[in-house]
Motif scaffolding. Sequence first.
Motif, PDB file in Angstrom:
ATOM      1  N   SER A   1      -7.582 -26.981  44.881  1.00  0.00           N
ATOM      2  CA  SER A   1      -8.644 -25.974  44.746  1.00  0.00           C
ATOM      3  C   SER A   1      -8.399 -24.809  45.703  1.00  0.00           C
ATOM      4  CB  SER A   1      -9.997 -26.608  45.066  1.00  0.00           C
ATOM      5  OG  SER A   1     -10.057 -26.968  46.444  1.00  0.00           O
ATOM      6  N   TYR A   2      -9.167 -23.747  45.523  1.00  0.00           N
ATOM      7  CA  TYR A   2      -9.152 -22.635  46.464  1.00  0.00           C
ATOM      8  C   TYR A   2      -9.329 -23.157  47.895  1.00  0.00           C
ATOM      9  CZ  TYR A   2      -9.820 -18.669  43.117  1.00  0.00           C
ATOM     10  OH  TYR A   2      -9.682 -17.710  42.145  1.00  0.00           O
TER      11      TYR A   2
ATOM     12  N   SER B   1      -6.907 -21.438  40.295  1.00  0.00           N
ATOM     13  CA  SER B   1      -6.424 -22.637  40.977  1.00  0.00           C
ATOM     14  C   SER B   1      -6.122 -23.727  39.963  1.00  0.00           C
ATOM     15  CB  SER B   1      -7.491 -23.142  41.956  1.00  0.00           C
ATOM     16  OG  SER B   1      -8.580 -23.734  41.252  1.00  0.00           O
TER      17      SER B   1
ATOM     18  N   LEU C   1      -7.462 -26.513  39.994  1.00  0.00           N
ATOM     19  CA  LEU C   1      -8.760 -27.078  39.623  1.00  0.00           C
ATOM     20  C   LEU C   1      -9.348 -26.333  38.435  1.00  0.00           C
ATOM     21  CD1 LEU C   1     -10.961 -29.142  40.287  1.00  0.00           C
ATOM     22  CD2 LEU C   1     -11.944 -27.476  41.886  1.00  0.00           C
ATOM     23  N   ASP C   2      -9.115 -25.037  38.342  1.00  0.00           N
ATOM     24  CA  ASP C   2      -9.594 -24.262  37.199  1.00  0.00           C
ATOM     25  C   ASP C   2      -8.970 -24.774  35.904  1.00  0.00           C
ATOM     26  OD1 ASP C   2     -11.426 -22.350  38.234  1.00  0.00           O
ATOM     27  OD2 ASP C   2      -9.765 -21.188  39.060  1.00  0.00           O
TER      28      ASP C   2
ATOM     29  N   ASP D   1     -13.741 -22.947  39.482  1.00  0.00           N
ATOM     30  CA  ASP D   1     -13.382 -22.770  40.891  1.00  0.00           C
ATOM     31  C   ASP D   1     -13.366 -21.293  41.255  1.00  0.00           C
ATOM     32  OD1 ASP D   1     -12.739 -23.710  43.425  1.00  0.00           O
ATOM     33  OD2 ASP D   1     -10.582 -23.732  43.021  1.00  0.00           O
TER      34      ASP D   1
END
Length: 859
Positions: A405-406, A443, A445-446, A459
């Motif tokens: 993630s970020y 990211s 996660l995105d 994210d």
Amino acid sequence: MLPRRLLGFFPILLLLILMLPAAGLQATGDVAVYTDSLGSGWQNWSWDTTINFNNSAPLQGGSASMAVTYSAAWAGVYLSHDTQIPAAGYEKLRFWLYGGSAGGQRIRVAIYDAPGHQAGSALVTAQANTWTLQEIPLTSLGSPTQVSGLVWQDDKGVVQPQFYLDAISLVAVPAGSTATQTMTPSVTPSPTNTQVPGSGPALLVDAGAGHHTISPYIYGMNFTSEDLATELHLPVRRWGGNAVTRYNWQNDTSNHASDWYFENIPEDNPNPATLPNGSAADQFVEQDRRTGTKTFMTLPLIGWTPKDRAVACGFSVQLYGSQQSTDPWQTDCGNGKHANGALISGNNPLDTSIAITPTFVTNWINHLTGRYGTADQGGVAFYNLDNEPMLWSDTHRDVHPLPLSYDELRDRTYQYAPAIRAADPTAKILGPTLYGWTAYFWSALDWSAGGAWWNNPLDRLAHGNTPFVAWYLQQMQAYEQQHGAIRILDYLDLHYYPQANGVSLSGAGSGATQALRLRSTRSLWDPTYTDESWIGEPVYLIPRMRDWVNTNYPGTKIAIGEYNWGALDAINGALAQADVLGIFGREGVDLATLWAPPTSGQPGAYAFRMYLNVDGAGNGFGDMGVSATSANQDTLSVYAALRSNTNVLTVMVVNKSTGSLSSTVNLSGFTPGGAATVYRYSSANLNAIQRLADQAVTVTGFSATFPQESITLFVIPPAAAGSTATPSQTATATRTGTVTSTPSRTPTLTPAATGTATNTASATRTATPTATRTGTATNSPTATGTSTATATATPTATVTQPAGVCYDLNGDHRVDAADIQLVLDHWHTTDSIYDFDHDGDVDIMDLMLVTTQWGRSCL
């Protein structure tokens, strides 16, 4: 007259040189790889592939063909020979290909010169319902010195339809011809131009405008062989790739992640009892010190490293059950996928690894500075914050299965970067080392959400809908503001592989692909150029990076830690590479390192020579950029610079077209002091940079004809009295035989999962081939293996010559017999003045260093 002792040495040296072309065994006939069945000594080492070697239809001839069925993206047919076949005397790989009823299969064909070491590759496409004869010259497959195996790999990143192979053989050179190319002198007259030149675009060079420093670090490479690094005076070399994310400097072991069965593989080490001294990383730094190259070292942020110096499996078959594919050498090591392709989850990271903290990195830097000094003392100059972390949940999912993630990447940077800064405050830190276009804006996660995730990137939206790179730079600036002006990021480092089909990490391809390759360099700078790939919008990478920096963290430099425009074994790739290097200098990139560098005899290496060592004496392009424009950069691109120490003006012109063009070079802001020295590399002679007749230059410029597919450098002296503007008229000595160039560390090939991009550095015996990612970015490197290449430079394969050194030992400004006599007078002493290679003995190697500069002027 030469001294008596020297006269005794030269016949020996001459004999060694004359023996070079005869090295290796000569072929006595074609080698049958498959004719109705596998030939003698050939074995099936394929992965993710089912092969019926006794297929009865269709047939090209005989009684059987090979029916090939891929079961996964990036699958491959791998036929390995139980011995290494000397390639001398063989001219091409021949086989028949049938695409079945579907056709259109895109297949990458590669030759391996040792198990897991790819020499080169080329693309072929199968035709529907017909057999087509494929004949690929070995020069298009990396010019291997030996053949260990052959690979046919899926190049689309999908499960392509069944296809068929038949009548596979290595074809011997016909009787009466030779496999070794005849060398041509590097100083030659201008070739006769039988083509009527067309009218080329106007070129304008204004030496009084646009002054900016060109960083020497834009001419870097990853894992360059020592002979090429020495010859080029390579300014910077990177230790990178997936395997170094989990490299343990203490036990000299890497985990090769998804590139090779998530396996811990110890590095080859002749004396492991001395570790951590003498590790592969130490040897990497020591090569750089020998060649005068700055080291760019990757450090881990992932938090895991191999637990000991032993082979271990991230997904053991014994522990986690049968798997889709296993390592043919270590059959307990699987690829982490069930037979149906589903990912295995719940494995234990401790199977291969131990957890680490920033202390691990601190101790490593302390080890490096203890052996080689801090950066300002000549030690490691640059440190990378890991390698492509947005791909960890794919490449290193055995220890990091969750998408990054970020916040996680920021937090890991906050943990590790300050430790690097504290351990060596003089070194430079580069990050976040992102793999490509998608990771610049979102990211992992995105995109882990799947579907049309880009319409609702959770994210990114949670971070103000700010593109990841911009947000990351903001966080780095915030750290500096909150911690007493401590900067933990010196360079914004992004990786970039052009995404147009068939361009990056590929062979030259069709005429259309070659034209696309040359156009696509515009993606580095041109906001009006819509990228001809799935990206489908302007990239203008360098101005975009500069804008991100200026807006979010001013003062940060920009780096492109990995890139590759492909076809480095062809003139088309050399033209693209020369154009890219010119763009880097013009646009103000601060550091760049080519992934999968060429061998010393490949055309791509000559593109670097044109900028770094065009004349064999260390002279090349200038270091102070000036304004240079072309009315049509797609046909003729032009770059110009001044050599700041002499005020010499250098003008580089790249003719990307397939026709000869005549253009006027309009000159302003500079008064020439005489004719220009002219150097050219072109399709007319792929084995030499030609020293052409001088070009007359007036105060307003000159007109010249640029042959098709050529790179031309004009070196123009200034009018100032006493200027030493023109480089030596003595060009590089011609090699009289072939020279084998072996990288000190061979990158592995990367099969990437669909939707991701990977690139890998070192592997010891891997068989994983090149992968091209579909849908997000293409970022899978090819490996550079041992290859025999011809070149036109003074042989340096066994001699390292420090950059900038001139062996004028008696102060008469010339390397001649008097200097050699001084070495001989100290023969087999430990006199450090004459022990140039620092091995503790004045011997033949030191004498050879001097003789390689025979006749050189040292003013």
